[in-house]
Design an enzyme around this catalytic site. Sequence first.
Site, PDB file in Angstrom:
ATOM      1  N   LYS A 194      32.022  22.266  21.394  1.00 26.25           N
ATOM      2  CA  LYS A 194      31.161  21.081  21.485  1.00 26.25           C
ATOM      3  C   LYS A 194      32.009  19.821  21.328  1.00 26.25           C
ATOM      4  O   LYS A 194      33.067  19.862  20.707  1.00 26.25           O
ATOM      5  CB  LYS A 194      30.147  21.099  20.339  1.00 26.25           C
ATOM      6  CG  LYS A 194      29.028  22.111  20.487  1.00 26.25           C
ATOM      7  CD  LYS A 194      28.034  21.991  19.339  1.00 26.25           C
ATOM      8  CE  LYS A 194      26.929  23.027  19.456  1.00 26.25           C
ATOM      9  NZ  LYS A 194      26.056  22.834  20.626  1.00 26.25           N
ATOM     10  N   ARG A 235      20.912  32.787  21.220  1.00 19.12           N
ATOM     11  CA  ARG A 235      20.160  33.834  21.922  1.00 19.12           C
ATOM     12  C   ARG A 235      20.862  35.186  21.823  1.00 19.12           C
ATOM     13  O   ARG A 235      20.214  36.225  21.885  1.00 19.12           O
ATOM     14  CB  ARG A 235      19.923  33.404  23.379  1.00 19.12           C
ATOM     15  CG  ARG A 235      21.164  33.254  24.181  1.00 19.12           C
ATOM     16  CD  ARG A 235      20.944  32.422  25.439  1.00 19.12           C
ATOM     17  NE  ARG A 235      20.860  30.980  25.149  1.00 19.12           N
ATOM     18  CZ  ARG A 235      20.679  30.043  26.071  1.00 19.12           C
ATOM     19  NH1 ARG A 235      20.545  30.382  27.345  1.00 19.12           N
ATOM     20  NH2 ARG A 235      20.629  28.775  25.734  1.00 19.12           N
TER      21      ARG A 235
HETATM   22  N1  BES Z   1      22.505  25.076  18.244  1.00 15.46           N
HETATM   23  C1  BES Z   1      22.569  24.651  19.596  1.00 15.46           C
HETATM   24  C2  BES Z   1      21.304  23.900  20.034  1.00 15.46           C
HETATM   25  C3  BES Z   1      21.182  22.500  19.530  1.00 15.46           C
HETATM   26  C4  BES Z   1      22.061  21.517  19.968  1.00 15.46           C
HETATM   27  C5  BES Z   1      20.165  22.168  18.680  1.00 15.46           C
HETATM   28  C6  BES Z   1      21.904  20.207  19.510  1.00 15.46           C
HETATM   29  C7  BES Z   1      20.010  20.872  18.231  1.00 15.46           C
HETATM   30  C8  BES Z   1      20.887  19.897  18.648  1.00 15.46           C
HETATM   31  C9  BES Z   1      22.739  25.850  20.527  1.00 15.46           C
HETATM   32  O1  BES Z   1      23.482  26.888  20.025  1.00 15.46           O
HETATM   33  C10 BES Z   1      23.430  25.347  21.742  1.00 15.46           C
HETATM   34  O2  BES Z   1      24.559  24.980  21.633  1.00 15.46           O
HETATM   35  N2  BES Z   1      22.724  25.322  22.862  1.00 15.46           N
HETATM   36  C11 BES Z   1      23.247  24.837  24.093  1.00 15.46           C
HETATM   37  C12 BES Z   1      22.966  25.861  25.149  1.00 15.46           C
HETATM   38  C13 BES Z   1      23.698  25.614  26.438  1.00 15.46           C
HETATM   39  C14 BES Z   1      25.178  25.903  26.263  1.00 15.46           C
HETATM   40  C15 BES Z   1      23.120  26.484  27.512  1.00 15.46           C
HETATM   41  C16 BES Z   1      22.507  23.533  24.412  1.00 15.46           C
HETATM   42  O3  BES Z   1      21.304  23.465  24.181  1.00 15.46           O
HETATM   43  O4  BES Z   1      23.158  22.606  24.858  1.00 15.46           O
HETATM   44 MN    MN Z   2      25.528  26.632  20.357  1.00 17.06          MN
END
Ligand code: BES
Ligand code: MN
Length: 500
Positions: free
Chosen positions: A281, A355
């Site tokens: 990230k 997931r």
């Molecule tokens: N934990 C995150 C989701 C999230 C991100 C919640 C920011 C709250 C704030 C999750 O594990 C994630 O990184 N999801 C990605 C999925 C994508 C790579 C398909 C997302 O939502 O960007």
């Molecule tokens: Mn994630």
Amino acid sequence: MHYSITRENPALENADCLIVGIFRAKKLSNVAEQLDKASKGAIREILANGDLIEEPGQSLLLYAIPGVRSPRILLVYCGEEEKVQLLDFRKLIALLTQRIKTLNLDRVSYYLADLQVLGLDCSRNIHQTIEIMEDGLYTFDQLKTKKIDKAVYSPPKNLIFYLPESEHSSDIAKTIQQAIAINVGIKFTKDLANLPGNICTPRYMAEQATNLAKDTGLAITVLDKDAVQTEGMGALLAVARGSTEPLRFVVLEYKGGGNEQKPVVLVGKGVTFDAGGISLKPAASMEEMKFDMAGAASVLGAFKSITTLKLPINVIGIMPLTENLPSGSAVKPGDVVKSLSGQTIEIINTDAEGRLILADALTYSRRFDPDVVIDIATLTSAMIIALGSVATGLMSNYKALATELERAGDQSYDRVWSLPLWEDYQEQIESNVADVANVGINGGKSITAACFLARFTRQLHWAHLDVAGTAWKSGKDKTATGRPVSLLVQFLINRSNKKD
Ligand code: BES
Ligand code: MN
Ligand code: ZN
């Protein structure tokens, strides 16, 4: 705060402060009217000066009103007498909480339980009041060496609800007991989620679960990496591989119902820190990913509440706990892993880790022959775009369960909103090397994430709660909200009542 009930004549009540409502155009509430009489018109006289701003929650503190035993009266503007809007009511209680927490009061008598709030009866009014007040009084200073200044923070010790004639004190006593139990769970969840990733690790969470189990007589199973490997949870293992902090897989069992009653299974995403893995990230706000275990924390919070309430229902809690970090041993984009269900998964993006761990946990839930399975997860950032911080996203393969959750959400004001889970979306997560891909192409990211989970919940009655937008508040004052503990416990209370 301690909560109780009184029916004492307000003028004779022996409190440090009386909280009394005033309506539009200086209209007095019944109790304000009684106090005005006792003081031979002092309240009306003061109001005539026009110092009480007519906005919900604005207040005016009066001292030493003649004929009134308590030394202080806080007049609170409540809007239209006949139809206080629910949202105004909630804002009003929040403002009021900020006002009283600086006053250094011991006993506060509260006269707003009979407000005519649209959509709330007296019992719900009191329940909401307790939840909003406890939220306003919550602080997280366990990691500060300089504690919060008592001069700016000294919440009252006792809040006493004055009940209208029509209300039975035993019903309201039950309401208060439920609200308090729910708040114990909310606070537990908030504290866990607010703790940073270096303290709140998978092992720490498993320890908290173990302590809870010991204190309340729950059965608990804690699996370590070897046990998870033996089970065959290849998806969970894949996520944990990049981290030196060991994973845990925790199962809690609460048996409040009969042996033949099928359990509700709650599955909570417990990523104690989500850096994204090799699909790293960006740095901005990455620290907020310490909240990525809020789903698992809400399961623990719900267990705390239901063990306090001793609900006559069977509930299983499953928490896959891990970090998601990049390293030389981390899982890579393109890797294919075998899940507990036997289905193979192509990991396109290692940041779609929630997931993966849920897939194995949901598969594991089958061995409990559940009545329904509900997972709670901070799963997709797209959820924040779709519903903001107001509603939790609900996706379900079983309409009756979705309806139950919607109802519990409305009752608790911990609301959910349904998104479609149509088969049409499934083609977006097809893989040309494995059975399924962990991210979808094109839009609908929250839905395709749920579609991925749906492949592991076939034949189960299942609902998915994406709390990415609701479990915490971002920004400078970032904090956990304790959602959706209130929703979950209300849902379980409703189910307990049905089976009484
Ligand atoms: N934990 C995150 C989701 C999230 C991100 C919640 C920011 C709250 C704030 C999750 O594990 C994630 O990184 N999801 C990605 C999925 C994508 C790579 C398909 C997302 O939502 O960007
Ligand atoms: Mn994630
Ligand atoms: Zn995550």
